[in-house]
Scaffold this motif. Structure first.
Motif, short mmCIF file in Angstrom:
data_model
loop_
_atom_site.label_atom_id
_atom_site.label_comp_id
_atom_site.label_asym_id
_atom_site.label_seq_id
_atom_site.Cartn_x
_atom_site.Cartn_y
_atom_site.Cartn_z
N GLY A 54 0.82 -1.21 0.00
CA GLY A 54 0.00 0.00 0.00
C GLY A 54 0.85 1.26 0.00
O GLY A 54 0.54 2.23 -0.70
N VAL A 55 1.92 1.24 0.80
CA VAL A 55 2.82 2.39 0.85
C VAL A 55 3.50 2.59 -0.51
O VAL A 55 3.62 3.72 -1.00
N VAL A 56 3.95 1.50 -1.12
CA VAL A 56 4.58 1.58 -2.45
C VAL A 56 3.59 2.12 -3.48
O VAL A 56 3.94 2.98 -4.30
N ASN A 57 2.36 1.65 -3.43
CA ASN A 57 1.35 2.16 -4.37
C ASN A 57 1.10 3.65 -4.17
O ASN A 57 0.94 4.40 -5.14
N ASP A 58 1.08 4.09 -2.91
CA ASP A 58 0.93 5.52 -2.64
C ASP A 58 2.10 6.31 -3.20
O ASP A 58 1.92 7.41 -3.74
N GLU A 59 3.32 5.77 -3.07
CA GLU A 59 4.51 6.44 -3.61
C GLU A 59 4.43 6.55 -5.14
O GLU A 59 4.81 7.58 -5.71
N ARG A 60 3.95 5.52 -5.78
CA ARG A 60 3.80 5.57 -7.24
C ARG A 60 2.78 6.63 -7.65
O ARG A 60 2.99 7.39 -8.60
N ALA A 61 1.67 6.69 -6.91
CA ALA A 61 0.64 7.69 -7.21
C ALA A 61 1.19 9.10 -6.96
O ALA A 61 0.92 10.03 -7.74
N ARG A 62 1.96 9.26 -5.90
CA ARG A 62 2.57 10.54 -5.57
C ARG A 62 3.52 10.98 -6.68
O ARG A 62 3.53 12.13 -7.11
N GLU A 63 4.35 10.05 -7.16
CA GLU A 63 5.29 10.37 -8.23
C GLU A 63 4.55 10.77 -9.50
O GLU A 63 4.92 11.74 -10.16
N SER A 64 3.48 10.07 -9.83
CA SER A 64 2.68 10.43 -11.01
C SER A 64 2.09 11.82 -10.87
O SER A 64 2.06 12.60 -11.83
N ALA A 65 1.64 12.16 -9.67
CA ALA A 65 1.07 13.49 -9.43
C ALA A 65 2.12 14.57 -9.60
O ALA A 65 1.84 15.63 -10.17
#
Length: 108
Positions: A54-65
């Motif tokens: 979940g943390v990794v997925n949040d990091e990916r979404a953050r990077e995309s943003a």
């Protein structure tokens, strides 16, 4: 020299994200440097009860943003990259932050 803790606003969500390091290059590119410590993946106070996935997925979404908000690229590095210097220098060179022959003192 990088700018520290610069904000980026995601144009899709309006959410604000803070980047650890930001280099604005002469060619107009904006390169974000993110220091990845391990605690954010395993410390319960930092994960908000999420799994590592979940943390990794949040990091990916953050990077995309951050990319949507205008960054050209994101460079991730960790403690060993900084300690050994060469891995960090190579990553920054590959993204155009450093020129050939640059020293780490020139980026901090």
């Amino acid at each position: 020299m990088p700018r520290l803790q610069q904000g980026f606003t995601d144009p899709q969500t309006g959410r604000q994200y803070w980047a650890d390091f930001v280099w604005r290059l002469d060619n107009g590119r904006v390169v974000v440097g993110e220091y990845d410590g391990m605690l954010k993946y395993v410390d319960a106070d930092m994960t908000a009860g999420k799994s590592i996935r979940g943390v990794v997925n949040d990091e990916r979404a953050r990077e995309s943003a951050i990319i949507r908000a205008g960054a050209s690229d994101v460079v991730r590095f960790g403690f060993n990259d900084v300690l050994n210097r060469t891995p960090l220098l190579v990553k920054l060179f590959e993204k155009g932050v450093l020129r050939s022959g640059a020293r780490i003192a020139q980026i901090w």
